[in-house]
Design a protein around this motif. Structure first.
Motif, PDB file in Angstrom:
ATOM      1  N   ILE A 205       0.850  -1.206   0.000  1.00 17.24           N
ATOM      2  CA  ILE A 205       0.000   0.000   0.000  1.00 17.24           C
ATOM      3  C   ILE A 205       0.881   1.250   0.000  1.00 17.24           C
ATOM      4  CG2 ILE A 205      -1.802   1.240   1.237  1.00 17.24           C
ATOM      5  CD1 ILE A 205      -2.680  -1.402   2.457  1.00 17.24           C
ATOM      6  N   ASP A 206       0.548   2.196  -0.822  1.00 22.35           N
ATOM      7  CA  ASP A 206       1.315   3.441  -0.931  1.00 22.35           C
ATOM      8  C   ASP A 206       1.202   4.235   0.379  1.00 22.35           C
ATOM      9  OD1 ASP A 206       2.606   5.737  -1.634  1.00 22.35           O
ATOM     10  OD2 ASP A 206       1.407   6.138  -3.433  1.00 22.35           O
ATOM     11  N   GLN A 208       1.760   7.212   0.931  1.00 16.69           N
ATOM     12  CA  GLN A 208       1.219   8.552   0.718  1.00 16.69           C
ATOM     13  C   GLN A 208      -0.294   8.606   0.938  1.00 16.69           C
ATOM     14  OE1 GLN A 208       2.433   9.848  -3.170  1.00 16.69           O
ATOM     15  NE2 GLN A 208       4.600  10.013  -2.612  1.00 16.69           N
ATOM     16  N   LEU A 209      -0.955   7.466   0.759  1.00 13.00           N
ATOM     17  CA  LEU A 209      -2.392   7.430   1.012  1.00 13.00           C
ATOM     18  C   LEU A 209      -2.683   7.677   2.492  1.00 13.00           C
ATOM     19  CD1 LEU A 209      -3.384   4.336  -1.183  1.00 13.00           C
ATOM     20  CD2 LEU A 209      -3.739   6.758  -1.712  1.00 13.00           C
ATOM     21  N   TYR A 210      -1.870   7.075   3.356  1.00  7.69           N
ATOM     22  CA  TYR A 210      -2.058   7.285   4.795  1.00  7.69           C
ATOM     23  C   TYR A 210      -1.714   8.733   5.171  1.00  7.69           C
ATOM     24  CZ  TYR A 210      -2.372   2.209   5.212  1.00  7.69           C
ATOM     25  OH  TYR A 210      -2.760   0.901   5.096  1.00  7.69           O
ATOM     26  N   ALA A 213      -4.525  10.917   4.212  1.00 10.33           N
ATOM     27  CA  ALA A 213      -5.655  10.728   5.119  1.00 10.33           C
ATOM     28  C   ALA A 213      -5.423  11.442   6.446  1.00 10.33           C
ATOM     29  CB  ALA A 213      -5.889   9.234   5.346  1.00 10.33           C
ATOM     30  N   ARG A 222     -10.585   5.059  10.540  1.00 18.07           N
ATOM     31  CA  ARG A 222     -10.975   5.515   9.209  1.00 18.07           C
ATOM     32  C   ARG A 222      -9.940   5.088   8.169  1.00 18.07           C
ATOM     33  NH1 ARG A 222     -16.202   6.765   8.186  1.00 18.07           N
ATOM     34  NH2 ARG A 222     -17.090   7.988   9.908  1.00 18.07           N
ATOM     35  N   LYS A 223      -8.678   5.162   8.523  1.00 14.94           N
ATOM     36  CA  LYS A 223      -7.624   4.756   7.577  1.00 14.94           C
ATOM     37  C   LYS A 223      -7.695   3.262   7.300  1.00 14.94           C
ATOM     38  CE  LYS A 223      -4.360   6.771   9.996  1.00 14.94           C
ATOM     39  NZ  LYS A 223      -2.996   7.183  10.411  1.00 14.94           N
ATOM     40  N   HIS A 226     -11.024   2.763   5.070  1.00 13.50           N
ATOM     41  CA  HIS A 226     -11.071   3.371   3.744  1.00 13.50           C
ATOM     42  C   HIS A 226      -9.805   3.154   2.916  1.00 13.50           C
ATOM     43  CE1 HIS A 226     -14.908   5.380   4.389  1.00 13.50           C
ATOM     44  NE2 HIS A 226     -14.479   5.779   5.575  1.00 13.50           N
ATOM     45  N   ILE A 227      -8.702   2.710   3.538  1.00  7.50           N
ATOM     46  CA  ILE A 227      -7.458   2.522   2.786  1.00  7.50           C
ATOM     47  C   ILE A 227      -6.979   1.070   2.849  1.00  7.50           C
ATOM     48  CG2 ILE A 227      -5.036   3.192   2.586  1.00  7.50           C
ATOM     49  CD1 ILE A 227      -5.773   5.900   3.727  1.00  7.50           C
ATOM     50  N   THR A 228      -6.777   0.564   4.066  1.00  3.95           N
ATOM     51  CA  THR A 228      -6.171  -0.765   4.202  1.00  3.95           C
ATOM     52  C   THR A 228      -7.086  -1.868   3.682  1.00  3.95           C
ATOM     53  OG1 THR A 228      -5.030   0.048   6.191  1.00  3.95           O
ATOM     54  CG2 THR A 228      -5.003  -2.324   5.782  1.00  3.95           C
ATOM     55  N   ALA A 231      -7.565  -1.980  -0.050  1.00  3.11           N
ATOM     56  CA  ALA A 231      -6.335  -2.370  -0.740  1.00  3.11           C
ATOM     57  C   ALA A 231      -6.111  -3.883  -0.727  1.00  3.11           C
ATOM     58  CB  ALA A 231      -5.139  -1.661  -0.106  1.00  3.11           C
TER      59      ALA A 231
END
Length: 318
Positions: A205-206, A208-210, A213, A222-223, A226-228, A231
């Motif tokens: 996972i990039d 930069q996304l975290y 956020a 939320r991270k 919506h991200i982990t 992915a």
């Protein structure tokens, strides 16, 4: 004339594609070389033995060999489906696997999410190592530890219950506990090992996304949401489909070590039936028939689940 031009264009296109494929092969030759052991393994131990499925349509005799044994058509399948304990074996096999699917499958995902949130690398590696260790224990050791903990006579749990004023419980011989006991063993032994693939997916996972956020004020939950999780969604789906493909398989060694005459009604599964009929009684055709039946169930579930997943807009395994 036009047809000749079309043929020439197709020929040029084919040569160009072949040249591109060759350049791609030369470029990634070392990667292809690394795949050779895996390809060799599947060819020798998975693909080559498939000719033996013909034995399920025979009254196989080792003395006569496969080509001279009597062909009986679907008689072995009819005998399997009309066997008195067929539906008991089917129930036990499906329930044990459903228990594992519901209670075991989500845990590696949850633990992977927890490990991924650890900030100190040394503490993260230490926890990973501790979680991986039980996977390398044989089922004999796991069964012995279970007996040491839950036996009615010498089990530590029952000693604690007695000292607390209670009555010793027959954990190992009570059919009501058997399926849960197998599931608990699987969780303790393999839940850590199951985190490897999910942690590998999270490592891609990039970052930069975290960071983006955090700048937007997203909390840790939320991270994760919506991200982990999005992915690694593809990884979860693929592993779930593959898991469904083994819905008719139960750990033979585990069940064999844990079963007893008092729990046979909930412990008899297709794998133990294959062992008693195919190995102990020498009815090899029966054992192969059961294996083919399980394979057909697994193939059907994989195709069905993959189709459903694709229609839902997710990536399948093919």
């Amino acid at each position: 004339m036009e047809e000749a031009n079309i043929l020439d264009m197709n020929s040029v296109k084919s040569r160009r594609q072949a040249a591109l494929a060759w350049r791609r092969y030369v470029r990634f030759r070392y990667i292809y070389l690394l795949t050779l052991p895996g390809v060799f393994y599947y060819l020798v131990f998975k693909v080559a033995p498939m000719w033996g499925l013909l034995v399920s349509f025979q009254n196989y005799s080792p003395a006569l060999g496969m080509w001279h044994s009597e062909w009986v058509g679907f008689d072995n399948f009819i005998d399997l489906f009309t066997y008195d304990h067929f539906y008991i074996m089917l129930r036990n096999t499906l329930v044990i696997n459903l228990f594992s699917l519901v209670f075991f499958f989500p845990l590696p995902i949850i633990i992977s999410l927890m490990l991924n949130e650890l900030k100190h690398d040394w503490f993260k590696r230490l926890n990973q190592s501790i979680l991986y260790l039980p996977h390398f224990m044989s089922w004999v050791v796991v069964a012995s530890l279970t007996f040491f903990m839950l036996s009615q006579d010498v089990g530590l749990v029952n000693k604690f219950i007695i000292q607390s004023g209670g009555k010793a419980q027959s954990f190992l011989t009570n059919p009501d506990y058997f399926w849960g006991l197998l599931t608990a063993q699987n969780i303790w032994k393999d839940v850590g090992w199951g985190t490897i693939i999910f942690l590998a997916a999270m490592a891609g996972i990039d970052p930069q996304l975290y960071e983006a956020a955090e700048m937007d004020g997203a909390s840790r939950w939320r991270k994760i949401w919506h991200i982990t999780l999005p992915a690694i969604r593809t990884t979860i789906v693929i592993l779930l489909i593959l898991r469904l493909g083994h819905i008719a398989d139960v750990g033979f060694e585990q069940v064999l070590l844990m079963k007893s005459p008092l729990v046979n009604n909930v412990a008899d599964v297709f794998d133990t039936y294959t062992f008693t009929q195919g190995i102990q009684r020498g009815q090899i055709s029966v054992g192969v028939t059961v294996g083919m039946f399980k394979g057909v169930i697994g193939l059907f579930l994989v195709v069905l689940s993959n189709t459903i997943v694709k229609r839902m807009g997710q990536e399948g395994i093919y």
